[in-house]
Motif scaffolding. Structure first.
Motif, PDB file in Angstrom:
ATOM      1  N   GLN A  99     -12.882 -20.364 -11.045  1.00 24.38           N
ATOM      2  CA  GLN A  99     -12.290 -19.241 -10.329  1.00 24.38           C
ATOM      3  C   GLN A  99     -12.757 -17.921 -10.951  1.00 24.38           C
ATOM      4  N   HIS A 122      -9.642 -13.118  -6.676  1.00 25.82           N
ATOM      5  CA  HIS A 122      -9.852 -14.139  -5.647  1.00 25.82           C
ATOM      6  C   HIS A 122     -10.934 -13.678  -4.690  1.00 25.82           C
ATOM      7  N   ASP A 123     -11.568 -14.645  -4.020  1.00 20.99           N
ATOM      8  CA  ASP A 123     -12.697 -14.291  -3.152  1.00 20.99           C
ATOM      9  C   ASP A 123     -12.184 -13.957  -1.753  1.00 20.99           C
ATOM     10  N   ASN A 125     -12.537 -15.618   0.934  1.00 20.39           N
ATOM     11  CA  ASN A 125     -12.391 -16.775   1.813  1.00 20.39           C
ATOM     12  C   ASN A 125     -10.935 -17.186   1.938  1.00 20.39           C
ATOM     13  N   MET A 127      -8.530 -20.205   3.769  1.00 19.14           N
ATOM     14  CA  MET A 127      -8.628 -21.510   4.417  1.00 19.14           C
ATOM     15  C   MET A 127      -7.268 -22.199   4.313  1.00 19.14           C
ATOM     16  N   LYS A 132      -8.353 -28.304   3.220  1.00 20.12           N
ATOM     17  CA  LYS A 132      -8.880 -28.722   1.919  1.00 20.12           C
ATOM     18  C   LYS A 132      -8.730 -30.234   1.760  1.00 20.12           C
ATOM     19  N   TYR A 145     -15.371 -24.362  -4.602  1.00 20.03           N
ATOM     20  CA  TYR A 145     -14.130 -23.751  -4.119  1.00 20.03           C
ATOM     21  C   TYR A 145     -12.999 -23.925  -5.116  1.00 20.03           C
ATOM     22  N   LYS A 146     -13.004 -25.108  -5.804  1.00 19.01           N
ATOM     23  CA  LYS A 146     -11.906 -25.445  -6.713  1.00 19.01           C
ATOM     24  C   LYS A 146     -10.568 -25.379  -6.015  1.00 19.01           C
TER      25      LYS A 146
END
Lengths: 146, 232
Positions: A99, A122-123, A125, A127, A132, A145-146
């Motif tokens: 991360q 955080h990015d 993305n 979702m 997941k 992604y982790k």
């Protein structure tokens, strides 16, 4: 040329000049405007011991070590260089291997960075959590992604 | 399209659209909140906290949009001597300020659990704080001049100078390393957000636009009336 058009041109030209002035200032001070250095940028800079700076990157996979309940050791990497970080305190919820994180602190010697604050980054993305699980089931889950 | 520049035409147009806008703002907000709280999924990383996005992102967009509109009307007001431009400036500045404040507060509440801090002085957060201060200065300038003709010109020029901040807010996350992540939706390619989260975000954005329009219509009409009766 009508008076209106002259006024419009005058306004737009003034705006363009002010904008380029501001952008020039910001462009030339970008190292100070940037919130953190990446590990490969640190490599090119001279390390000043005990000077407070911020470094940012990803927490390197398999580098996280819990020394005690509030004392941690991990590596921050940008896939070109990595820095060993030690930290005493509480880690944010999002903090985990793989991360993004921003670390505030200082180098205690040429290799070890002692953190005073750890922020998780955080990015962009988003979702749903259920997807997941689906991705994991079908084997398409990207470890990054982790 | 005369209602965009002429107070009389605006009044007539506003009377037509006010009720539909008011009703759709209520409906969109109800649907949007139901989606945001119940029908949208948890994020794979952030869990339920991601729902703050449905307030944070629309208010940030509207804070910028409001200022962009003020900039266009300031140019129109100064270059083409359209008094309606100055009316808009006076009327919508507080709306933009409130959207900016909502954005900053919701962002803080989101930053604490996710980043581990309420506030950092990175380029994005700082430039938004400056946007808020610019809005406050515009509001105070609107209250502080005796002579209306002088006031509206000075305010319009200040709005134009402050508009330099808009591209800085927008692109700060691309130009510099910031703690704030880059934009999710501005890319022309497929946005990096799942449709099940994109739909509530879009509904909430339109809900915010409608609420902003309701307040804007009321404030612009009030401004027109008080100018006619020479109250200010």
């Amino acid at each position: 040329m009508s008076l209106r058009l002259q006024r419009l041109l005058f306004i737009l030209l003034t705006l363009a000049i002010i904008l380029s002035a501001v952008l020039l200032i910001l462009y030339n001070t970008r190292e100070n405007v940037s919130y953190f250095y990446t590990p490969s940028e640190i490599d090119k800079l001279d390390i000043v011991i005990n000077e407070t700076i911020r470094i940012g990157g990803f927490v390197e996979n398999d580098s996280f070590n819990k020394i005690s309940s509030s004392s941690f050791k991990f590596k921050i990497t940008d896939e070109k260089a990595s820095i060993l970080v030690t930290f005493n305190g509480i880690l944010p919820d999002l903090f985990r291997e793989g991360q993004g994180a921003v670390i505030e602190g200082a180098f205690v010697n040429n290799d070890i960075f002692n953190a005073t604050n750890v922020f998780a980054k955080h990015d962009e993305n988003y979702m749903p959590a259920s997807i997941k699980e689906d991705l994991k089931d079908t084997g398409y889950w990207n470890k990054k992604y982790k | 399209m005369k209602f965009l520049v002429n107070p009389g035409n605006f009044n007539k147009f506003a009377d037509y659209v006010f009720l539909p806008v008011l009703i759709s703002s209520i409906i969109l907000f109800s649907i949007g909140l139901i989606f945001a709280f119940y029908l949208s999924p948890d994020d794979y990383q952030q869990g339920s906290t991601v729902r703050i996005m449905y307030v944070h992102v629309p208010s940030a967009w509207l804070a910028l949009l409001t200022y962009a509109i003020m900039t266009l009307y300031s140019i129109a007001g100064l270059a083409f001597r359209i008094p309606f431009g100055f009316i808009i400036n006076t009327a919508v500045a507080p709306i933009g300020a409130v959207f900016t404040l909502i954005c900053i507060i919701s962002g803080s509440l989101w930053g604490k659990p996710m980043w581990g801090t309420w506030w950092v002085w990175d380029a994005r957060l700082t430039s938004v704080a400056i946007l808020f201060i610019i809005y406050l200065i515009i509001i105070f300038m609107n209250l502080s001049f005796e002579n209306r003709i002088v006031r509206e010109k000075v305010v319009a020029i200040f709005v134009l100078v402050g508009s330099i901040n808009l591209p800085i807010v927008k692109f700060s996350v691309d130009w510099w390393n910031t703690l704030h992540q880059p934009a999710t939706i501005s890319k022309l390619s497929k946005p990096s957000i799942d449709p099940s989260m994109m739909i509530p975000l879009i509904i909430m954005t339109f809900a915010f636009i409608m609420v902003g329009l309701v307040i804007a219509i009321l404030r612009i009409k009030t401004e027109i009336i008080s100018r006619k009766s020479n109250l200010i």
